[in-house]
Design an enzyme around this catalytic site. Sequence first.
Site, PDB file in Angstrom:
ATOM      1  N   HIS A 395       0.845  -1.194   0.000  1.00 49.11           N
ATOM      2  CA  HIS A 395       0.000   0.000   0.000  1.00 49.11           C
ATOM      3  C   HIS A 395       0.882   1.246   0.000  1.00 49.11           C
ATOM      4  O   HIS A 395       1.963   1.265   0.619  1.00 49.11           O
ATOM      5  CB  HIS A 395      -0.894   0.012   1.238  1.00 49.11           C
ATOM      6  CG  HIS A 395      -2.013  -0.987   1.174  1.00 49.11           C
ATOM      7  ND1 HIS A 395      -2.959  -0.991   0.180  1.00 49.11           N
ATOM      8  CD2 HIS A 395      -2.340  -2.015   2.001  1.00 49.11           C
ATOM      9  CE1 HIS A 395      -3.822  -1.965   0.382  1.00 49.11           C
ATOM     10  NE2 HIS A 395      -3.464  -2.612   1.487  1.00 49.11           N
ATOM     11  N   CYS A 444      -0.054   2.148  -5.086  1.00 52.78           N
ATOM     12  CA  CYS A 444      -0.990   3.191  -5.518  1.00 52.78           C
ATOM     13  C   CYS A 444      -0.395   4.576  -5.279  1.00 52.78           C
ATOM     14  O   CYS A 444       0.467   4.762  -4.423  1.00 52.78           O
ATOM     15  CB  CYS A 444      -2.305   3.068  -4.765  1.00 52.78           C
ATOM     16  SG  CYS A 444      -3.370   1.804  -5.460  1.00 52.78           S
TER      17      CYS A 444
END
Length: 804
Positions: A395, A444
């Site tokens: 992440h 991301c």
Amino acid sequence: MEDSNSGLNTLSEATLARLGYMLDNLQHGWKQLARAVAEQPQFSCSEKELTDCSLKVLSPSGSPGRYLLALLADRGCTLSYLLQCFEKIDHRVAVEFLTMHAMENINITMHPQSQQVAEGSPVVLCCKAVGPFDLTYQWFKGKDEVPGGSSPELVFGTLNPVQRGHYICRVSSGDKYVFSNWANVRVLRSGGASAGSNSSYFASTSSALLITKQPRPQSLVEGDALCLECGAQANPPAQFQWFHNKQPMPNSTRSILKIPCVTTAHRGTYTCRAHNLYHEMWSDQVQVNIGPGSVSDASWEMTEADVPDVAPKQRSDFYATDKVALLIGNMNYVHHRQLRAPMADVHELTNLLRQLDFKVVSLLDLNQQEMQSAVNEFLLLLDRGVYGLLYFAGHGYENYGNSFMVPIDAPASYTSKHCLWVQDVLQRMQQRQTGLNIFLMDMCRKRNPNDDSIPQPDPLKVTANIVFGYATCVDAEAFEVNKDDLSNGIFMSFLKKRLMEPEKVTVLLDKVAEDMGRCVITRGRQALELRSNLSERRALTDRIKAPDCKVTASTRNLQWAIAHVLPEGRCLTFECGVKVQLSFAAEFSNIMIIYTRMLETPKDIMSCSAQLSDFTEGPEVDLKHSNQESLDEAGSFLLTLDDLLPMEQAQLFTRISALQRLQKELSFTVCLHYKYTNLDEELVEEKKVSVGKPLVSKLNLHEARPLQCFSASSSSDLQMSSMNESSSFSVGLTDFSSIGSESTSWSYYQRPMESPTGYGFKNEPEESVSPEFLGCEDPPDTKSLPCAPAEELPFKFSSLPHSF
């Protein structure tokens, strides 16, 4: 250097100039050398030639010693004879320099190839190397020396099932040595089934020949070096003959054709004939255009017909003083969606980078403290001219141009204070005066609404050596793909196909972006973004040239090796007479596999099994998946140890992860459960075993440490400060004498001059089991997932949120 007949003209001008300087003295100088070489009449110098040598001192840049060496080179003096003469005149400095700088590297030019051959057919394994004069070869089957296997070729006249197995060749010269790649020899029995494996991975013929690498067209100017390469896989090994304008070229019988200084006479077409006893094949015919040395000369202009269909291979004159990579994959988040891709991605990238001579540290599931400590240790491995690569899969987010990597313990509403700031890591890497800084961010880049802070980094130095490869563009998500028990990220699925290409890093990543753009399922969802200020044509495939300071290189090698040490395998003897073997293998730098098997069982014992329990607190052991009969059941989907161990012997596997949280020595209990033939009751014996601190646990990443602030001082100062400031490194040095066999990432991927012999390692194949040694079903670069054309990738998107 290829053999003892190599001449002085094989030395570089810098080496000859240095030797000449060493000979410009009175006691052990050029005059004494001239008398020593005169023992062979062809090297005797006349009075006029000796007078000319003396007169060289009148020239500002003249050197009598260099002039004498030029005379000897013109007469064909060999390096071995020059070395003997240096020893005769007791010029120890010249002897050491010639040995260390002209003859130090052992380079394997041909590795043995895995083969699958019909029973009774001949097999030839071939290993060729260049280097010092006194190269010796020794073949091993597993850990055992092959009797009589002391030549470059290992020949089996008629292959039988006993000879199947894994072979490796050690090439050595004095205290220096290097191992070849492992080659797996499999026996194809009648009916087409091989002994112990699926035959679909190997060619079934014993004498096939296949061109694996074609020469490439080139456009050069006079004075350039021409290098053409033709690769072939064959059994018996292929021989080569190069042709220029359809005429055979004399003394051009190697797979690589090199012409140091081309002229217009070298224009034309080139092709190579590869052949063995059974077959022959011709390479592609390629055009080589040679222009005049001055590009302003209008007499040479490429016509449209001269333009090759294939772009010429880029030649790089750059080198790294070392290559170091830190790979982090975070999957099992505490407060966020868990991911699948990072494990397979990190494993895939590890295998590829090791083939490019990177020192790789691969870590899974790190919390914030562990990530910070890992980056600090990574920085200690960097130095002037080193190529540093940081890869992160997990992440992440990006706010105002600043990227942040999210650790697994980040709270639900995390901000920058809970994460690692990528730009801060970059600034600290620059202070190490690295040659190339590469960041591959597989995460991301959407904005984090919980974080309104705008960190202000200090101004970056203008180093023109930074490359950022983002798996997706700004304010977008990166995706996973699902396939069976393993999954790759989209980015890694395309990157792994290009990573080995000898291209400038930015050119390579541009090709990856183009590949992703042609894939239907990624179009409009995910696009690679490249940011770079790289001004030089540096590539991941650049060679490594050791720095002048050997202490710096040795310190870095030792510091990296500390994090890649496995416990030695051991044999436990219980009171009932049962002998149990414990063995160890590394899946990642912080994940280890322990497997047990029965070596000896008394006849009056009907059944027995050895199980592990009571592990030291800290590392993670899933008790439900420990002591399993297969690696898959134990939770390891990447290693393949089963083919190595005899299946008729009982074996149990246990996977230990999060070794970075081990605060004291790893210990566990081996419980032996057994039954006698005349008793129904099961008996139990226990033995406590301690194996020290394996792999990355020696670095104590769980401990907080002060942020390293590096100044732009000399590389030796940096390295010495690293030794003093890093507590984990100091611990590693004091404990290093007690470590056993190191993990596979050392012996099979080290460069020749990074030999660990100075630290007590044996000059033999490692006892600890290697993924390369075991996983021979697939080539090293496709162990995790098979490669497929971009249009045929078996991707499917989950209905869950896709962002990392």
